[in-house]
Design a protein around this motif. Sequence first.
Motif, PDB file in Angstrom:
ATOM      1  N   HIS A 176       9.292 -46.841  45.616  1.00  0.00           N
ATOM      2  CA  HIS A 176       8.229 -47.808  45.919  1.00  0.00           C
ATOM      3  C   HIS A 176       7.571 -47.483  47.255  1.00  0.00           C
ATOM      4  N   VAL A 177       8.234 -47.839  48.350  1.00  0.00           N
ATOM      5  CA  VAL A 177       7.680 -47.590  49.686  1.00  0.00           C
ATOM      6  C   VAL A 177       8.798 -47.141  50.614  1.00  0.00           C
ATOM      7  N   GLY A 178       8.405 -46.638  51.787  1.00  0.00           N
ATOM      8  CA  GLY A 178       9.371 -46.155  52.758  1.00  0.00           C
ATOM      9  C   GLY A 178       9.999 -47.253  53.580  1.00  0.00           C
ATOM     10  N   PHE A 179      10.953 -46.864  54.420  1.00  0.00           N
ATOM     11  CA  PHE A 179      11.724 -47.802  55.231  1.00  0.00           C
ATOM     12  C   PHE A 179      10.840 -48.639  56.145  1.00  0.00           C
ATOM     13  N   PHE A 180       9.767 -48.054  56.633  1.00  0.00           N
ATOM     14  CA  PHE A 180       8.944 -48.733  57.640  1.00  0.00           C
ATOM     15  C   PHE A 180       7.714 -49.423  57.058  1.00  0.00           C
ATOM     16  N   ALA A 181       7.630 -49.515  55.729  1.00  0.00           N
ATOM     17  CA  ALA A 181       6.496 -50.198  55.095  1.00  0.00           C
ATOM     18  C   ALA A 181       6.651 -51.709  55.233  1.00  0.00           C
ATOM     19  N   VAL A 182       5.524 -52.409  55.264  1.00  0.00           N
ATOM     20  CA  VAL A 182       5.540 -53.860  55.448  1.00  0.00           C
ATOM     21  C   VAL A 182       6.267 -54.552  54.303  1.00  0.00           C
ATOM     22  N   ASN A 183       6.077 -54.090  53.084  1.00  0.00           N
ATOM     23  CA  ASN A 183       6.641 -54.753  51.907  1.00  0.00           C
ATOM     24  C   ASN A 183       7.903 -54.082  51.372  1.00  0.00           C
ATOM     25  N   VAL A 184       8.637 -53.381  52.231  1.00  0.00           N
ATOM     26  CA  VAL A 184       9.842 -52.709  51.783  1.00  0.00           C
ATOM     27  C   VAL A 184      10.919 -53.737  51.442  1.00  0.00           C
ATOM     28  N   ASP A 185      11.710 -53.426  50.387  1.00  0.00           N
ATOM     29  CA  ASP A 185      12.836 -54.273  50.001  1.00  0.00           C
ATOM     30  C   ASP A 185      14.102 -53.427  50.063  1.00  0.00           C
ATOM     31  N   ILE A 186      14.912 -53.648  51.110  1.00  0.00           N
ATOM     32  CA  ILE A 186      16.126 -52.853  51.303  1.00  0.00           C
ATOM     33  C   ILE A 186      17.335 -53.783  51.176  1.00  0.00           C
ATOM     34  N   THR A 187      17.309 -54.619  50.169  1.00  0.00           N
ATOM     35  CA  THR A 187      18.412 -55.529  49.923  1.00  0.00           C
ATOM     36  C   THR A 187      19.125 -55.145  48.633  1.00  0.00           C
ATOM     37  N   ALA A 188      20.355 -55.580  48.523  1.00  0.00           N
ATOM     38  CA  ALA A 188      21.143 -55.374  47.299  1.00  0.00           C
ATOM     39  C   ALA A 188      22.215 -56.449  47.251  1.00  0.00           C
ATOM     40  N   TRP A 189      22.606 -56.781  46.054  1.00  0.00           N
ATOM     41  CA  TRP A 189      23.623 -57.798  45.829  1.00  0.00           C
ATOM     42  C   TRP A 189      25.000 -57.295  46.233  1.00  0.00           C
ATOM     43  N   ASP A 190      25.752 -58.112  46.953  1.00  0.00           N
ATOM     44  CA  ASP A 190      27.137 -57.800  47.293  1.00  0.00           C
ATOM     45  C   ASP A 190      27.277 -56.491  48.064  1.00  0.00           C
ATOM     46  N   CYS A 191      26.412 -56.290  49.046  1.00  0.00           N
ATOM     47  CA  CYS A 191      26.429 -55.058  49.852  1.00  0.00           C
ATOM     48  C   CYS A 191      26.270 -55.437  51.315  1.00  0.00           C
ATOM     49  N   ILE A 192      27.129 -54.914  52.179  1.00  0.00           N
ATOM     50  CA  ILE A 192      27.078 -55.242  53.601  1.00  0.00           C
ATOM     51  C   ILE A 192      25.816 -54.683  54.239  1.00  0.00           C
ATOM     52  N   ALA A 193      25.558 -53.387  54.048  1.00  0.00           N
ATOM     53  CA  ALA A 193      24.390 -52.751  54.667  1.00  0.00           C
ATOM     54  C   ALA A 193      23.091 -53.397  54.210  1.00  0.00           C
ATOM     55  N   ALA A 194      23.033 -53.762  52.927  1.00  0.00           N
ATOM     56  CA  ALA A 194      21.792 -54.263  52.346  1.00  0.00           C
ATOM     57  C   ALA A 194      21.726 -55.782  52.303  1.00  0.00           C
ATOM     58  N   HIS A 195      22.583 -56.452  53.071  1.00  0.00           N
ATOM     59  CA  HIS A 195      22.475 -57.903  53.211  1.00  0.00           C
ATOM     60  C   HIS A 195      21.189 -58.222  53.956  1.00  0.00           C
ATOM     61  N   GLU A 196      20.686 -59.431  53.790  1.00  0.00           N
ATOM     62  CA  GLU A 196      19.410 -59.790  54.427  1.00  0.00           C
ATOM     63  C   GLU A 196      19.473 -59.718  55.947  1.00  0.00           C
ATOM     64  N   THR A 197      20.691 -59.785  56.519  1.00  0.00           N
ATOM     65  CA  THR A 197      20.844 -59.637  57.974  1.00  0.00           C
ATOM     66  C   THR A 197      21.047 -58.180  58.364  1.00  0.00           C
ATOM     67  N   GLY A 198      21.023 -57.265  57.379  1.00  0.00           N
ATOM     68  CA  GLY A 198      21.279 -55.854  57.645  1.00  0.00           C
ATOM     69  C   GLY A 198      20.021 -55.020  57.714  1.00  0.00           C
ATOM     70  N   LEU A 199      19.861 -54.082  56.772  1.00  0.00           N
ATOM     71  CA  LEU A 199      18.747 -53.133  56.815  1.00  0.00           C
ATOM     72  C   LEU A 199      17.382 -53.819  56.836  1.00  0.00           C
ATOM     73  N   GLN A 200      17.258 -54.925  56.103  1.00  0.00           N
ATOM     74  CA  GLN A 200      15.966 -55.621  56.066  1.00  0.00           C
ATOM     75  C   GLN A 200      15.582 -56.111  57.463  1.00  0.00           C
ATOM     76  N   THR A 201      16.553 -56.683  58.163  1.00  0.00           N
ATOM     77  CA  THR A 201      16.323 -57.136  59.543  1.00  0.00           C
ATOM     78  C   THR A 201      16.062 -55.954  60.457  1.00  0.00           C
ATOM     79  N   LEU A 202      16.836 -54.889  60.278  1.00  0.00           N
ATOM     80  CA  LEU A 202      16.673 -53.701  61.123  1.00  0.00           C
ATOM     81  C   LEU A 202      15.278 -53.106  60.969  1.00  0.00           C
ATOM     82  N   ALA A 203      14.786 -53.049  59.740  1.00  0.00           N
ATOM     83  CA  ALA A 203      13.453 -52.494  59.490  1.00  0.00           C
ATOM     84  C   ALA A 203      12.385 -53.294  60.230  1.00  0.00           C
TER      85      ALA A 203
END
Length: 429
Positions: A167-194
């Motif tokens: 879809h889009v890269g890590f730094f795109a405005v509409n990127v979705d880097i979340t996943a169910w039951d995943c520490i890195a991809a929790h909403e406080t994780g990669l999404q926040t970091l981006a």
Amino acid sequence: MSKPKKIIDNPTSAELLRQFEAFESLEALYKDFPLARKLFHKMENASNEFLKIKKQAEILKVPDQFNERFASLGWIAYESMNMEVMQKAINIHDTEGKDAAEKILADSYDEETLKWGILRLNGNRDFKKRIRLTELAREDYLAGRHHACIPLLLSLLDGLVNDVSKHVGFFAVNVDITAWDCIAAHETGLQTLASILTKGRNKTNEAGISIPYRNGILHGRELAFDNKLVAAKCWAALFAARDWAGALDDGKKEPKPKEEVSWRQIFKQISETNLMKKSIEEWNPRISENIPYFPFEGNISSLPENTPEYAVAAFLDHWCNKRFGPIADALLYFTDTPKGKKACIARQDFGKHVPTSFKVLGVDDQAAAVTHVIAELRFKIDDQEKIKEVSVRAIYQDLENNASVRSMPGGQWRIVQNSFTGIIYAHSL
């Protein structure tokens, strides 16, 4: 306004905590009512074991504690991050302050951490394409050339997320880097970091920074970004993205149907845990010099089956004969990969340098589930024989691919591919 979710609310952690609470209620019933003691006459022993497990489960709280302190600084918790480092950083943050804690975190991204982190990247097709550039970034980082490795790592991170998400890269405005039951991809994780790393940097800045602001760095507005702290955070983000990609490979983008766990299953697990513990206590490593069939070469059928040396010898025999299907079946995998694809990957990895013969020199039993098998591989290069010695790590797994004790029935030995990194990825031998 709804309360923000935490990593400990992830289904795996939440279900475990729910079972603890239910068990505590049952334990209270057992203590207060004599009839309950008759119904659950084995509760006392189970309770002691359960309390030990619950104490160990305090580790479930660490990722949330880490993100609460460090996410705003450009660090997030992820599955493959060293838990001891996380806990140490939290303790130092609370006693000595964030600067001391960040130094501990940055120093943890040393040569060994990068080595294992990059090896894990090989398990995903989109990451594997970029190993060459990742290795160059590692060389620059370890040499202190942070001005070179930081832009490269940011570029790799952006492209990787684009390929994985399709879809889009890590730094795109509409990127979705979340996943169910995943520490890195929790909403406080990669999404926040981006969202932190993409903050606008609209003025040229000559002062040093501690966060890898992508726009300021790649657009030439940050002129003092080149330091170890910023570089380490780039590595952390890259490895966290790998864990997110692994979660997607495991089908964790969307929730799975809930599976009810009965008390019978819980007590069975406790019983199996006790049996495992007893087996570990009774296990003793062998002395390689006392094993009569070492050094070994010849027909592998003369080796005792269900031993690590047999598993490694069979693997090396498959390699010598270019049987890539059995090679793929024997390897240890961190993600679920279709069988046909495993064989293709094995052909790609093990097909470049193929040994002509091998000799098993000895073993180093390191744990009840782990043995290093020392072997000598012979290659024919330009009509000359070249010998390479390898230490092949073999891990004993049960039917559910969990590490087990070698004396437990029904398991099998798996071969760790990075035992051969210096051979299979070498340009020449």
